[in-house]
Design a protein around this motif. Structure first.
Motif, PDB file in Angstrom:
ATOM      1  N   VAL A  90       3.774   0.261  -3.781  1.00 58.05           N
ATOM      2  CA  VAL A  90       3.136   1.044  -2.847  1.00 58.05           C
ATOM      3  C   VAL A  90       2.335   2.050  -3.479  1.00 58.05           C
ATOM      4  O   VAL A  90       1.330   2.343  -2.917  1.00 58.05           O
ATOM      5  N   ASP A  91       2.629   2.629  -4.716  1.00 62.67           N
ATOM      6  CA  ASP A  91       1.708   3.545  -5.470  1.00 62.67           C
ATOM      7  C   ASP A  91       0.365   2.630  -5.682  1.00 62.67           C
ATOM      8  O   ASP A  91      -0.631   3.319  -5.584  1.00 62.67           O
ATOM      9  N   ASP A  92       0.498   1.666  -6.029  1.00 65.34           N
ATOM     10  CA  ASP A  92      -0.518   0.790  -6.357  1.00 65.34           C
ATOM     11  C   ASP A  92      -1.316   0.344  -5.056  1.00 65.34           C
ATOM     12  O   ASP A  92      -2.617   0.728  -5.468  1.00 65.34           O
ATOM     13  N   LEU A  93      -0.985  -0.020  -4.303  1.00 64.32           N
ATOM     14  CA  LEU A  93      -1.622  -0.038  -3.124  1.00 64.32           C
ATOM     15  C   LEU A  93      -2.325   1.266  -2.579  1.00 64.32           C
ATOM     16  O   LEU A  93      -3.607   1.382  -2.074  1.00 64.32           O
ATOM     17  N   SER A  94      -1.697   2.487  -2.440  1.00 68.43           N
ATOM     18  CA  SER A  94      -2.316   3.693  -2.016  1.00 68.43           C
ATOM     19  C   SER A  94      -3.387   4.232  -2.932  1.00 68.43           C
ATOM     20  O   SER A  94      -4.428   4.312  -2.431  1.00 68.43           O
ATOM     21  N   ARG A  95      -3.209   3.780  -4.179  1.00 66.96           N
ATOM     22  CA  ARG A  95      -4.439   4.192  -5.337  1.00 66.96           C
ATOM     23  C   ARG A  95      -5.301   3.374  -5.316  1.00 66.96           C
ATOM     24  O   ARG A  95      -6.702   3.734  -4.933  1.00 66.96           O
ATOM     25  N   THR A  96      -5.383   2.006  -4.863  1.00 67.05           N
ATOM     26  CA  THR A  96      -6.538   1.000  -4.893  1.00 67.05           C
ATOM     27  C   THR A  96      -7.268   1.272  -3.405  1.00 67.05           C
ATOM     28  O   THR A  96      -8.389   1.033  -3.334  1.00 67.05           O
ATOM     29  N   PHE A  97      -6.412   1.437  -2.512  1.00 65.17           N
ATOM     30  CA  PHE A  97      -6.906   1.628  -1.098  1.00 65.17           C
ATOM     31  C   PHE A  97      -7.528   3.086  -0.873  1.00 65.17           C
ATOM     32  O   PHE A  97      -8.916   2.884  -0.368  1.00 65.17           O
ATOM     33  N   VAL A  98      -7.252   4.027  -1.536  1.00 70.17           N
ATOM     34  CA  VAL A  98      -7.989   5.375  -1.413  1.00 70.17           C
ATOM     35  C   VAL A  98      -9.278   5.179  -2.237  1.00 70.17           C
ATOM     36  O   VAL A  98     -10.375   5.619  -1.974  1.00 70.17           O
ATOM     37  N   GLY A 153     -11.278   4.999   0.871  1.00 69.33           N
ATOM     38  CA  GLY A 153     -11.581   6.452   0.467  1.00 69.33           C
ATOM     39  C   GLY A 153     -11.461   7.394   2.015  1.00 69.33           C
ATOM     40  O   GLY A 153     -10.643   6.969   2.959  1.00 69.33           O
ATOM     41  N   GLU A 154     -12.568   8.077   2.249  1.00 71.42           N
ATOM     42  CA  GLU A 154     -12.705   8.691   3.426  1.00 71.42           C
ATOM     43  C   GLU A 154     -12.905   7.998   4.488  1.00 71.42           C
ATOM     44  O   GLU A 154     -12.802   8.504   5.985  1.00 71.42           O
ATOM     45  N   LYS A 155     -13.472   6.897   4.403  1.00 74.50           N
ATOM     46  CA  LYS A 155     -13.907   6.027   5.612  1.00 74.50           C
ATOM     47  C   LYS A 155     -12.578   5.582   6.593  1.00 74.50           C
ATOM     48  O   LYS A 155     -12.683   5.346   7.558  1.00 74.50           O
ATOM     49  N   SER A 156     -11.304   5.415   5.741  1.00 73.04           N
ATOM     50  CA  SER A 156     -10.334   4.878   6.471  1.00 73.04           C
ATOM     51  C   SER A 156      -9.819   6.125   7.580  1.00 73.04           C
ATOM     52  O   SER A 156      -9.156   5.664   8.271  1.00 73.04           O
ATOM     53  N   LEU A 157     -10.322   7.235   7.353  1.00 73.37           N
ATOM     54  CA  LEU A 157     -10.005   8.241   8.411  1.00 73.37           C
ATOM     55  C   LEU A 157     -10.835   8.426   9.696  1.00 73.37           C
ATOM     56  O   LEU A 157     -10.308   8.605  10.776  1.00 73.37           O
ATOM     57  N   THR A 158     -11.910   7.874   9.442  1.00 75.48           N
ATOM     58  CA  THR A 158     -12.858   7.899  10.693  1.00 75.48           C
ATOM     59  C   THR A 158     -13.543   6.639  11.251  1.00 75.48           C
ATOM     60  O   THR A 158     -14.136   6.568  12.159  1.00 75.48           O
ATOM     61  N   CYS A 159     -13.074   5.573  10.559  1.00 75.62           N
ATOM     62  CA  CYS A 159     -13.431   4.165  11.015  1.00 75.62           C
ATOM     63  C   CYS A 159     -12.968   3.862  12.181  1.00 75.62           C
ATOM     64  O   CYS A 159     -11.829   4.476  12.730  1.00 75.62           O
ATOM     65  N   LYS A 160     -13.492   2.796  12.779  1.00 74.29           N
ATOM     66  CA  LYS A 160     -12.836   2.048  14.119  1.00 74.29           C
ATOM     67  C   LYS A 160     -11.946   1.195  13.846  1.00 74.29           C
ATOM     68  O   LYS A 160     -11.620   0.847  12.534  1.00 74.29           O
TER      69      LYS A 160
END
Length: 148
Positions: A4-12, A16-23
């Motif tokens: 989970v830590d590895d996933l969140s680090r690489t995903f961010v 990054g910020e795109k995940s908050l505003t994307c469709k």
């Protein structure tokens, strides 16, 4: 937790910020390779986590030991069966020995009776021959004595 830590680090780092505003489903193409790499990495836990590797080895040894115990139990059952058969064979050998001895004695007596019967018949025949020839010999010798 390491996954989970590895996933969140690489995903961010990648989205990054795109995940908050994307469709919806907008990050599918971008994150597909990320998820594939993480799945490949964590698919074999023994490489990632030492404890998982040790646990896998313990399970492997445990299975081998269970198979060995089952084999040992089968050997014990087979050994007991062989012991029972050996005891039965020993009993049968004793019966055979006694029967053979009885038959040998019986045949010895039968053979002795047969020899005695043959000896009696021979003596009877000799007795008859002597009984017939002795009077004739006396008669012939008596006539020879009268001639002199």
């Amino acid at each position: 937790t390491q996954c989970v830590d590895d996933l969140s680090r690489t995903f961010v780092a990648k989205a990054g910020e795109k995940s908050l505003t994307c469709k919806e489903k907008a990050l599918d193409k971008a994150c597909k390779s990320l998820f594939e790499k993480l799945c490949a990495k964590y698919d074999n836990l023994s490489e990632v986590d030492v404890l998982s590797g040790v646990t896998a080895k313990v399970e492997s040894v445990k299975l081998v030991m269970q198979e060995n115990v089952e084999l040992a139990l089968q050997n014990c059952v087979t050994l007991e069966s062989i012991e029972e058969k050996a005891e039965q064979l020993q009993q049968q050998a004793g019966v055979f020995k006694k029967t053979a001895k009885d038959i040998r004695n019986k045949m010895w007596w039968k053979n002795l009776k047969m020899k005695l019967a043959i000896a009696f018949i021979i003596l009877a025949i000799l007795g008859v021959i002597l009984a017939v020839t002795i009077p004739k010999v006396k008669a012939v010798s008596g006539s020879d004595d009268n001639d002199n």
